[in-house]
Design a protein around this motif. Structure first.
Motif, PDB file in Angstrom:
ATOM      1  N   VAL A 101       1.205  -1.151   0.236  1.00 41.11           N
ATOM      2  CA  VAL A 101      -0.018  -0.205   0.300  1.00 41.11           C
ATOM      3  C   VAL A 101       0.735   1.437  -0.279  1.00 41.11           C
ATOM      4  O   VAL A 101       1.283   1.119   0.846  1.00 41.11           O
ATOM      5  CB  VAL A 101      -0.726   0.064   1.031  1.00 41.11           C
ATOM      6  CG1 VAL A 101      -1.533   1.236   1.247  1.00 41.11           C
ATOM      7  CG2 VAL A 101      -1.867  -1.136   1.361  1.00 41.11           C
ATOM      8  N   PHE A 102       0.583   2.377  -0.884  1.00 40.74           N
ATOM      9  CA  PHE A 102       1.569   3.683  -0.966  1.00 40.74           C
ATOM     10  C   PHE A 102       0.873   4.936  -1.000  1.00 40.74           C
ATOM     11  O   PHE A 102      -0.295   4.325  -1.615  1.00 40.74           O
ATOM     12  CB  PHE A 102       2.235   3.327  -1.537  1.00 40.74           C
ATOM     13  CG  PHE A 102       2.363   2.818  -3.025  1.00 40.74           C
ATOM     14  CD1 PHE A 102       1.535   4.010  -4.017  1.00 40.74           C
ATOM     15  CD2 PHE A 102       1.887   1.692  -4.118  1.00 40.74           C
ATOM     16  CE1 PHE A 102       1.769   3.545  -5.450  1.00 40.74           C
ATOM     17  CE2 PHE A 102       1.642   0.855  -4.888  1.00 40.74           C
ATOM     18  CZ  PHE A 102       1.087   1.858  -5.618  1.00 40.74           C
ATOM     19  N   GLN A 103       0.823   6.278  -1.126  1.00 36.73           N
ATOM     20  CA  GLN A 103       0.753   7.162  -0.714  1.00 36.73           C
ATOM     21  C   GLN A 103       0.335   7.379  -2.492  1.00 36.73           C
ATOM     22  O   GLN A 103       1.796   7.744  -2.434  1.00 36.73           O
ATOM     23  CB  GLN A 103       0.487   8.184   0.040  1.00 36.73           C
ATOM     24  CG  GLN A 103      -0.170   8.939   0.143  1.00 36.73           C
ATOM     25  CD  GLN A 103      -0.662   9.710   0.698  1.00 36.73           C
ATOM     26  OE1 GLN A 103      -0.536   9.453   2.136  1.00 36.73           O
ATOM     27  NE2 GLN A 103      -0.862  11.147   0.976  1.00 36.73           N
ATOM     28  N   VAL A 104      -0.180   7.892  -2.582  1.00 38.97           N
ATOM     29  CA  VAL A 104      -0.662   9.081  -4.126  1.00 38.97           C
ATOM     30  C   VAL A 104      -0.934   9.354  -4.410  1.00 38.97           C
ATOM     31  O   VAL A 104      -1.885  10.490  -4.121  1.00 38.97           O
ATOM     32  CB  VAL A 104      -0.300   8.086  -5.594  1.00 38.97           C
ATOM     33  CG1 VAL A 104      -0.327   9.060  -6.939  1.00 38.97           C
ATOM     34  CG2 VAL A 104       0.572   6.931  -5.878  1.00 38.97           C
ATOM     35  N   GLY A 105      -0.074  11.259  -4.121  1.00 39.96           N
ATOM     36  CA  GLY A 105      -0.670  12.382  -3.902  1.00 39.96           C
ATOM     37  C   GLY A 105      -1.579  13.202  -2.204  1.00 39.96           C
ATOM     38  O   GLY A 105      -0.777  12.345  -1.629  1.00 39.96           O
ATOM     39  N   GLY A 106      -1.897  14.323  -2.329  1.00 40.66           N
ATOM     40  CA  GLY A 106      -2.311  14.983  -1.305  1.00 40.66           C
ATOM     41  C   GLY A 106      -3.420  14.219  -0.769  1.00 40.66           C
ATOM     42  O   GLY A 106      -3.077  14.950   0.549  1.00 40.66           O
ATOM     43  N   ARG A 107      -3.781  13.580  -0.470  1.00 40.32           N
ATOM     44  CA  ARG A 107      -5.236  12.977   0.345  1.00 40.32           C
ATOM     45  C   ARG A 107      -4.790  11.989   0.925  1.00 40.32           C
ATOM     46  O   ARG A 107      -3.991  10.912   0.563  1.00 40.32           O
ATOM     47  CB  ARG A 107      -6.563  12.260  -1.034  1.00 40.32           C
ATOM     48  CG  ARG A 107      -7.108  12.042  -0.110  1.00 40.32           C
ATOM     49  CD  ARG A 107      -8.176  11.603  -0.868  1.00 40.32           C
ATOM     50  NE  ARG A 107      -9.573  11.618   0.084  1.00 40.32           N
ATOM     51  CZ  ARG A 107     -10.626  10.407  -0.449  1.00 40.32           C
ATOM     52  NH1 ARG A 107     -10.966  10.582  -1.425  1.00 40.32           N
ATOM     53  NH2 ARG A 107     -11.489  11.645   0.573  1.00 40.32           N
ATOM     54  N   PRO A 108      -4.517  11.532   2.070  1.00 40.73           N
ATOM     55  CA  PRO A 108      -4.701  10.897   3.190  1.00 40.73           C
ATOM     56  C   PRO A 108      -4.966   9.578   2.465  1.00 40.73           C
ATOM     57  O   PRO A 108      -5.950   9.378   3.060  1.00 40.73           O
ATOM     58  CB  PRO A 108      -5.002  11.524   4.967  1.00 40.73           C
ATOM     59  CG  PRO A 108      -5.614  12.902   4.674  1.00 40.73           C
ATOM     60  CD  PRO A 108      -5.786  13.054   3.463  1.00 40.73           C
ATOM     61  N   LEU A 109      -3.814   8.216   3.006  1.00 39.01           N
ATOM     62  CA  LEU A 109      -4.345   6.839   2.991  1.00 39.01           C
ATOM     63  C   LEU A 109      -5.313   6.958   3.590  1.00 39.01           C
ATOM     64  O   LEU A 109      -6.555   5.765   3.147  1.00 39.01           O
ATOM     65  CB  LEU A 109      -3.060   6.140   2.884  1.00 39.01           C
ATOM     66  CG  LEU A 109      -3.006   4.794   2.210  1.00 39.01           C
ATOM     67  CD1 LEU A 109      -3.552   4.492   1.089  1.00 39.01           C
ATOM     68  CD2 LEU A 109      -2.212   3.911   3.184  1.00 39.01           C
ATOM     69  N   TRP A 110      -5.285   7.632   5.072  1.00 34.10           N
ATOM     70  CA  TRP A 110      -6.533   6.440   5.362  1.00 34.10           C
ATOM     71  C   TRP A 110      -7.467   7.240   5.271  1.00 34.10           C
ATOM     72  O   TRP A 110      -8.891   6.420   5.492  1.00 34.10           O
ATOM     73  CB  TRP A 110      -6.109   7.053   7.010  1.00 34.10           C
ATOM     74  CG  TRP A 110      -7.345   6.379   8.301  1.00 34.10           C
ATOM     75  CD1 TRP A 110      -7.912   6.701   8.840  1.00 34.10           C
ATOM     76  CD2 TRP A 110      -7.455   4.949   8.398  1.00 34.10           C
ATOM     77  NE1 TRP A 110      -9.195   5.989   9.418  1.00 34.10           N
ATOM     78  CE2 TRP A 110      -8.606   4.880   9.393  1.00 34.10           C
ATOM     79  CE3 TRP A 110      -6.870   3.503   7.628  1.00 34.10           C
ATOM     80  CZ2 TRP A 110      -9.412   3.765   9.768  1.00 34.10           C
ATOM     81  CZ3 TRP A 110      -7.099   2.378   8.402  1.00 34.10           C
ATOM     82  CH2 TRP A 110      -8.406   2.373   9.102  1.00 34.10           C
ATOM     83  N   GLU A 111      -7.948   8.720   4.554  1.00 39.31           N
ATOM     84  CA  GLU A 111      -9.349   9.229   4.103  1.00 39.31           C
ATOM     85  C   GLU A 111      -9.783   8.334   2.943  1.00 39.31           C
ATOM     86  O   GLU A 111     -11.249   7.947   2.930  1.00 39.31           O
ATOM     87  CB  GLU A 111      -9.338  10.720   3.760  1.00 39.31           C
ATOM     88  CG  GLU A 111     -10.141  11.402   3.496  1.00 39.31           C
ATOM     89  CD  GLU A 111      -9.891  12.396   3.325  1.00 39.31           C
ATOM     90  OE1 GLU A 111     -10.554  13.363   2.058  1.00 39.31           O
ATOM     91  OE2 GLU A 111      -8.911  13.646   4.177  1.00 39.31           O
ATOM     92  N   GLU A 112      -9.019   7.569   1.743  1.00 40.51           N
ATOM     93  CA  GLU A 112      -8.987   6.922   0.768  1.00 40.51           C
ATOM     94  C   GLU A 112      -9.163   5.439   1.953  1.00 40.51           C
ATOM     95  O   GLU A 112     -10.964   5.149   0.602  1.00 40.51           O
ATOM     96  CB  GLU A 112      -7.780   6.274   0.273  1.00 40.51           C
ATOM     97  CG  GLU A 112      -7.588   8.254  -0.771  1.00 40.51           C
ATOM     98  CD  GLU A 112      -8.086   8.166  -1.600  1.00 40.51           C
ATOM     99  OE1 GLU A 112      -9.016   7.271  -2.031  1.00 40.51           O
ATOM    100  OE2 GLU A 112      -7.693   9.405  -2.533  1.00 40.51           O
ATOM    101  N   VAL A 113      -8.745   5.195   2.521  1.00 36.91           N
ATOM    102  CA  VAL A 113      -9.369   3.576   3.190  1.00 36.91           C
ATOM    103  C   VAL A 113     -11.077   3.900   3.521  1.00 36.91           C
ATOM    104  O   VAL A 113     -11.790   2.691   3.324  1.00 36.91           O
ATOM    105  CB  VAL A 113      -8.350   3.478   4.109  1.00 36.91           C
ATOM    106  CG1 VAL A 113      -8.484   2.316   4.529  1.00 36.91           C
ATOM    107  CG2 VAL A 113      -6.972   2.641   3.709  1.00 36.91           C
ATOM    108  N   THR A 114     -10.704   4.641   4.337  1.00 39.15           N
ATOM    109  CA  THR A 114     -12.757   4.471   5.654  1.00 39.15           C
ATOM    110  C   THR A 114     -13.326   5.275   4.278  1.00 39.15           C
ATOM    111  O   THR A 114     -15.120   4.506   4.265  1.00 39.15           O
ATOM    112  CB  THR A 114     -12.654   5.628   6.319  1.00 39.15           C
ATOM    113  OG1 THR A 114     -12.194   6.907   5.716  1.00 39.15           O
ATOM    114  CG2 THR A 114     -11.523   5.473   8.009  1.00 39.15           C
ATOM    115  N   ASP A 115     -13.255   5.864   2.837  1.00 44.30           N
ATOM    116  CA  ASP A 115     -14.674   6.087   2.477  1.00 44.30           C
ATOM    117  C   ASP A 115     -14.775   4.762   1.531  1.00 44.30           C
ATOM    118  O   ASP A 115     -15.911   5.001   0.650  1.00 44.30           O
ATOM    119  CB  ASP A 115     -13.969   7.607   1.752  1.00 44.30           C
ATOM    120  CG  ASP A 115     -14.083   8.549   1.991  1.00 44.30           C
ATOM    121  OD1 ASP A 115     -14.318   8.801   2.923  1.00 44.30           O
ATOM    122  OD2 ASP A 115     -13.692   9.747   0.830  1.00 44.30           O
TER     123      ASP A 115
END
Length: 50
Positions: free
Chosen positions: A22-36
């Motif tokens: 799992v890696f982050q691309v861009g400025g949005r926090p990874l946890w926010e992506e996961v919960t959404d």
């Protein structure tokens, strides 16, 4: 960061489960992506669509 299913006690992966990088691309926090994603999946499962 590796993500997998730890099961009871958090040791190892459950049978039949894979581990994913799992890696982050861009400025949005990874946890926010996961919960959404989780809540989008949950709402589809509850309505029977998807």
């Amino acid at each position: 960061m590796a993500v997998g299913s730890g099961g009871v006690g958090g040791g190892g992966l459950a049978a039949g489960r894979r581990e994913y990088e799992v890696f982050q691309v861009g400025g949005r926090p990874l946890w926010e992506e996961v919960t959404d994603a989780y809540f989008r999946w949950g709402s589809r499962a509850a309505t029977g669509s998807g």
